[in-house]
Design a protein around this motif. Sequence first.
Motif, PDB file in Angstrom:
ATOM      1  N   GLY A  99      21.957 -11.524  10.350  1.00 53.15           N
ATOM      2  CA  GLY A  99      21.799 -12.468  11.439  1.00 53.15           C
ATOM      3  C   GLY A  99      20.391 -12.993  11.503  1.00 53.15           C
ATOM      4  O   GLY A  99      19.639 -12.920  10.531  1.00 53.15           O
ATOM      5  N   VAL A 100      20.036 -13.493  12.663  1.00 47.38           N
ATOM      6  CA  VAL A 100      18.724 -14.109  12.834  1.00 47.38           C
ATOM      7  C   VAL A 100      17.635 -13.056  12.958  1.00 47.38           C
ATOM      8  O   VAL A 100      17.871 -11.936  13.401  1.00 47.38           O
ATOM      9  N   VAL A 101      16.446 -13.451  12.548  1.00 46.39           N
ATOM     10  CA  VAL A 101      15.249 -12.624  12.687  1.00 46.39           C
ATOM     11  C   VAL A 101      14.622 -12.981  14.025  1.00 46.39           C
ATOM     12  O   VAL A 101      14.376 -14.156  14.307  1.00 46.39           O
ATOM     13  N   ARG A 142      17.944  -3.530  11.420  1.00 45.32           N
ATOM     14  CA  ARG A 142      18.527  -3.662  12.762  1.00 45.32           C
ATOM     15  C   ARG A 142      19.916  -4.290  12.698  1.00 45.32           C
ATOM     16  O   ARG A 142      20.887  -3.779  13.263  1.00 45.32           O
ATOM     17  N   GLU A 143      20.028  -5.410  12.000  1.00 45.41           N
ATOM     18  CA  GLU A 143      21.306  -6.115  11.922  1.00 45.41           C
ATOM     19  C   GLU A 143      22.363  -5.292  11.190  1.00 45.41           C
ATOM     20  O   GLU A 143      23.527  -5.271  11.597  1.00 45.41           O
ATOM     21  N   ALA A 144      21.977  -4.603  10.105  1.00 45.82           N
ATOM     22  CA  ALA A 144      22.945  -3.788   9.362  1.00 45.82           C
ATOM     23  C   ALA A 144      23.479  -2.666  10.245  1.00 45.82           C
ATOM     24  O   ALA A 144      24.695  -2.436  10.301  1.00 45.82           O
ATOM     25  N   GLU A 145      22.582  -1.983  10.940  1.00 44.83           N
ATOM     26  CA  GLU A 145      23.033  -0.889  11.805  1.00 44.83           C
ATOM     27  C   GLU A 145      23.885  -1.406  12.957  1.00 44.83           C
ATOM     28  O   GLU A 145      24.914  -0.803  13.289  1.00 44.83           O
ATOM     29  N   ALA A 161      11.869 -13.208  17.207  1.00 39.15           N
ATOM     30  CA  ALA A 161      10.464 -13.624  17.290  1.00 39.15           C
ATOM     31  C   ALA A 161       9.552 -12.426  17.030  1.00 39.15           C
ATOM     32  O   ALA A 161       9.718 -11.371  17.630  1.00 39.15           O
ATOM     33  N   GLY A 162       8.635 -12.578  16.095  1.00 38.51           N
ATOM     34  CA  GLY A 162       7.686 -11.528  15.766  1.00 38.51           C
ATOM     35  C   GLY A 162       8.250 -10.406  14.920  1.00 38.51           C
ATOM     36  O   GLY A 162       7.530  -9.472  14.570  1.00 38.51           O
ATOM     37  N   GLU A 163       9.522 -10.478  14.560  1.00 41.78           N
ATOM     38  CA  GLU A 163      10.175  -9.426  13.778  1.00 41.78           C
ATOM     39  C   GLU A 163      10.030  -9.737  12.292  1.00 41.78           C
ATOM     40  O   GLU A 163      10.085 -10.895  11.877  1.00 41.78           O
ATOM     41  N   SER A 164       9.880  -8.724  11.460  1.00 41.00           N
ATOM     42  CA  SER A 164       9.824  -8.927  10.010  1.00 41.00           C
ATOM     43  C   SER A 164      11.247  -9.036   9.456  1.00 41.00           C
ATOM     44  O   SER A 164      12.211  -8.567  10.082  1.00 41.00           O
ATOM     45  N   TYR A 165      11.357  -9.629   8.271  1.00 39.99           N
ATOM     46  CA  TYR A 165      12.660  -9.676   7.607  1.00 39.99           C
ATOM     47  C   TYR A 165      13.193  -8.257   7.402  1.00 39.99           C
ATOM     48  O   TYR A 165      14.367  -7.988   7.643  1.00 39.99           O
ATOM     49  N   ASP A 166      12.333  -7.341   6.934  1.00 41.09           N
ATOM     50  CA  ASP A 166      12.765  -5.967   6.661  1.00 41.09           C
ATOM     51  C   ASP A 166      13.301  -5.281   7.914  1.00 41.09           C
ATOM     52  O   ASP A 166      14.339  -4.619   7.865  1.00 41.09           O
ATOM     53  N   ASP A 167      12.591  -5.419   9.033  1.00 40.48           N
ATOM     54  CA  ASP A 167      13.047  -4.797  10.271  1.00 40.48           C
ATOM     55  C   ASP A 167      14.356  -5.423  10.754  1.00 40.48           C
ATOM     56  O   ASP A 167      15.255  -4.722  11.231  1.00 40.48           O
ATOM     57  N   SER A 182      23.926   4.487  12.743  1.00 39.74           N
ATOM     58  CA  SER A 182      22.493   4.695  12.923  1.00 39.74           C
ATOM     59  C   SER A 182      22.033   5.661  11.845  1.00 39.74           C
ATOM     60  O   SER A 182      22.815   6.463  11.337  1.00 39.74           O
ATOM     61  N   GLY A 183      20.762   5.543  11.463  1.00 40.05           N
ATOM     62  CA  GLY A 183      20.224   6.379  10.403  1.00 40.05           C
ATOM     63  C   GLY A 183      20.466   5.829   9.017  1.00 40.05           C
ATOM     64  O   GLY A 183      20.341   6.544   8.020  1.00 40.05           O
ATOM     65  N   LEU A 184      20.779   4.549   8.925  1.00 42.83           N
ATOM     66  CA  LEU A 184      20.990   3.891   7.638  1.00 42.83           C
ATOM     67  C   LEU A 184      19.668   3.831   6.881  1.00 42.83           C
ATOM     68  O   LEU A 184      18.605   3.655   7.486  1.00 42.83           O
ATOM     69  N   ASP A 185      19.710   3.983   5.568  1.00 42.82           N
ATOM     70  CA  ASP A 185      18.503   3.777   4.767  1.00 42.82           C
ATOM     71  C   ASP A 185      18.060   2.329   4.921  1.00 42.82           C
ATOM     72  O   ASP A 185      18.889   1.433   5.148  1.00 42.82           O
ATOM     73  N   ARG A 186      16.754   2.109   4.763  1.00 42.97           N
ATOM     74  CA  ARG A 186      16.224   0.748   4.870  1.00 42.97           C
ATOM     75  C   ARG A 186      16.819  -0.097   3.736  1.00 42.97           C
ATOM     76  O   ARG A 186      16.764   0.301   2.574  1.00 42.97           O
ATOM     77  N   PRO A 187      17.415  -1.255   4.063  1.00 44.92           N
ATOM     78  CA  PRO A 187      17.967  -2.122   3.013  1.00 44.92           C
ATOM     79  C   PRO A 187      16.891  -2.563   2.013  1.00 44.92           C
ATOM     80  O   PRO A 187      15.739  -2.785   2.380  1.00 44.92           O
TER      81      PRO A 187
END
Length: 168
Positions: free
Chosen positions: A69-71, A83-86, A73-79, A92-97
């Motif tokens: 989904g959308v990123v 967030r969106e995947a979880e 304001a002030g959020e990084s693509y990685d974060d 919860s507790g998913l590895d970082r994509p």
Amino acid sequence: MSAADEILDVVDENDHVIGQAPRGEIYAKGLLHRCVFVLARDAEDRIFVHRRTPVKLVFPSLYDMFVGGVVGAGESYDDAALREAEEELGVSGLDRPAPLFPFLYESADGAQRWWSYVYEVRCTLPVNPQVEEVAWHAFLPREEVERRLATWEWVPDGLAAYERLKAR
């Protein structure tokens, strides 16, 4: 707060932040913003596929092979990817994509444009997708996804991301 009121960063042609606006205004004015696409695979390497709910602001009731989904304001693509995947998978507790590549999505008519970053994640957790976001879901083998490309109506930005991913 409704989804239309969510504040997003507005970006330029080079993906540099130039301001902020509510999501509804960004969509109405066709302003450039940021999105993430996360290809989620299970332990058997099947791809999470879902049909969006009919109340989604963009591409309601269409199929997608990405969560995301959308990123904000002030959020990084990685974060945003995590967030969106979880959120969409309901885990919860998913590895970082893992980041794969960025691209500028442009609809065929030029009315919709956003900077996009494609990610991949392994999800071995039991999924419980958000009922507000996901009307139907399944983990499908890649071959099944390929067969369904011609028969299901897919979100165009996800399809563009998938075609780029296959070409890599």
